[in-house]
Design a protein around this motif. Structure first.
Motif, mmCIF file in Angstrom:
data_model
loop_
_atom_site.group_PDB
_atom_site.id
_atom_site.type_symbol
_atom_site.label_atom_id
_atom_site.label_comp_id
_atom_site.label_asym_id
_atom_site.label_seq_id
_atom_site.Cartn_x
_atom_site.Cartn_y
_atom_site.Cartn_z
ATOM 1 N N ARG A 219 0.819 -1.219 0.000
ATOM 2 C CA ARG A 219 0.000 0.000 0.000
ATOM 3 C C ARG A 219 0.851 1.268 0.000
ATOM 4 O O ARG A 219 0.386 2.330 -0.419
ATOM 5 N N TYR A 295 -10.278 9.249 3.407
ATOM 6 C CA TYR A 295 -9.777 10.371 2.622
ATOM 7 C C TYR A 295 -10.969 11.247 2.209
ATOM 8 O O TYR A 295 -12.085 10.749 2.014
ATOM 9 N N GLY A 306 -7.910 4.923 2.715
ATOM 10 C CA GLY A 306 -6.509 4.601 2.503
ATOM 11 C C GLY A 306 -5.876 4.167 3.808
ATOM 12 O O GLY A 306 -6.578 3.907 4.799
ATOM 13 N N GLU A 356 0.652 6.656 1.930
ATOM 14 C CA GLU A 356 0.489 6.209 0.558
ATOM 15 C C GLU A 356 0.933 7.285 -0.433
ATOM 16 O O GLU A 356 1.055 8.469 -0.090
ATOM 17 N N ARG A 359 -0.088 11.274 -0.849
ATOM 18 C CA ARG A 359 -1.002 11.689 0.216
ATOM 19 C C ARG A 359 -0.353 12.583 1.276
ATOM 20 O O ARG A 359 -1.059 13.275 2.000
#
Length: 400
Positions: A219, A295, A306, A356, A359
């Motif tokens: 991820r 998110y 996420g 991630e 982000r």
């Protein structure tokens, strides 16, 4: 000497006798000493120690003196001195030194020694150490904490913050990430890779190793890592940086306690961890939590889910990475932003946050938020003893 102290020193003497009779360990130590790089500090520096030519008995005497210091002279001001003195064994271009502190049988020896240090700080006699720490921390810093009748130094070390002293920013805003601990923060790696080391400005990270083969490692491919380093005299609980659900957690990943290639370089005069090679820590004693978080888009609406990973890492004198029971049982479980996850006991420690791809592009602050402290120079010299203008760097390997 009380019964508790007698019992500890009996265990310590048994430990010394055992390692003295371990030929493989002694041979590994001798190889490390043959490769020792001269200590770059001046002999007048408290952290100076020259390990060249030192035999195994010298190491045993050093370990004993370290425990005597913890019991009789331990304080905030010199809490890093022994760690730094020991670190010269594996400093610089000394592969045998790194093997001694991070591979068998040296790794097991240091794990046992670290556990003995933890036992020593669990004894009722260690309450005397609390008085010295409270005095050196001073009333201003101690005013942040709940004052309790701590029964050992380790109980004091995981002292709790007063309810109103660490308000959680933007509790209802899922886009805001908060600091997981009282720490020094650095962006350390961009474009993370699962199985291969990606070097960025001398830093490196291996997701698969760091997360011990977790299915969630993928991820964070292409994502970002952030270091959050706790100093020994800091508040030693760590908290959730985001809200959501903990979907995976480990608190029992075994590993080395020592093996920081350049400990003074890590301290970096207060800019702790800046430009450091973090692959040193992916084989240290550690745990992790994986948080599934919401998110949102630019309009504030939902934008899917996420993951954020939090990796507590025990460094040097740390013998424990402790999670609250909520995170060691059946998962998933909900977690609030700022909720306590666990704590470290005595020593230095580190939290690594993983995000991630795309982000978490930078550490960003709003006007008026705290970015640091104006320290008393005496405190600065105690916690961050090396000037940035004379900062020690790891010597390049021979032949370069």
């Amino acid at each position: 000497m009380t019964q508790g102290q007698e019992s500890f020193w009996e265990k310590f003497d048994e430990f010394i006798e055992k390692i003295k009779n371990d030929k493989e360990l002694r041979d590994a130590y001798d190889a490390a000493i043959r490769g020792v790089v001269p200590c770059p500090l001046k002999p007048t520096d408290p952290a100076y120690r020259d390990w060249r030519g030192r035999d195994f008995d010298y190491l045993c005497d050093f370990l004993k003196d370290w425990c005597v210091w913890q019991e009789e002279r331990s304080g905030v001001d010199n809490g890093l001195t022994y760690i730094e003195q020991f670190s010269w064994i594996n400093y610089g271009d000394n592969p045998a030194g790194m093997d001694f502190v991070s591979q068998s049988p040296g790794r097991e020896m240091l794990a046992e020694f670290t556990n003995l240090q933890g036992l020593q700080m669990d004894l009722p006699e260690s309450k005397e150490v609390i008085k010295r720490w409270v005095k050196q921390l001073g009333p201003k810093r101690m005013d942040d904490y709940k004052i309790e009748d701590w029964q050992s130094f380790n109980e004091f070390f995981i002292r709790e913050i007063k309810e109103d002293r660490r308000p959680v920013d933007a509790q209802e805003d899922p886009t805001v990430v908060v600091a997981p601990a009282d720490c020094v923060i650095n962006m350390i790696v961009d474009e993370l890779a699962e199985d291969t080391l990606i070097n960025v400005k001398t830093t490196a990270m291996n997701l698969s190793t760091l997360l011990d083969g977790s299915e969630y490692a993928k991820r964070f491919i292409g994502g970002t890592a952030v270091s959050c380093i706790l100093m020994p005299d800091s508040y030693h609980w760590y908290h959730a940086p985001v809200a959501g659900h903990v979907v995976s957690a480990r608190h029992d990943i075994g590993g080395a306690y020592y093996g920081i290639r350049n400990f003074p370089r890590l301290l970096d005069n207060g800019d702790v961890g800046y430009g450091y090679d973090y692959k040193d820590f992916q084989d240290f004693r550690r745990g992790y939590v994986i948080i599934k978080t919401l998110y949102v888009d630019a309009d504030g609406g939902p934008d899917g889910y996420g993951y954020v990973a939090q990796v507590p890492v025990g460094l040097n004198s740390i013998a424990s990475v402790n999670f609250l029971p909520k995170f060691t049982g059946e998962l998933p479980v909900p977690v609030e932003k700022g909720e306590r996850i666990g704590n470290f006991k005595y020593g230095g420690s580190l939290n690594i946050l993983l995000f991630e791809k795309g982000r978490f592009p930078a550490v960003q602050l709003l006007q008026g938020q705290r970015i640091g402290l104006l320290e008393d120079p005496k405190v600065t010299n105690q916690r961050f003893p090396h000037s940035p203008h004379t900062q020690l760097r790891t010597p390049p390997p021979k032949g370069r």
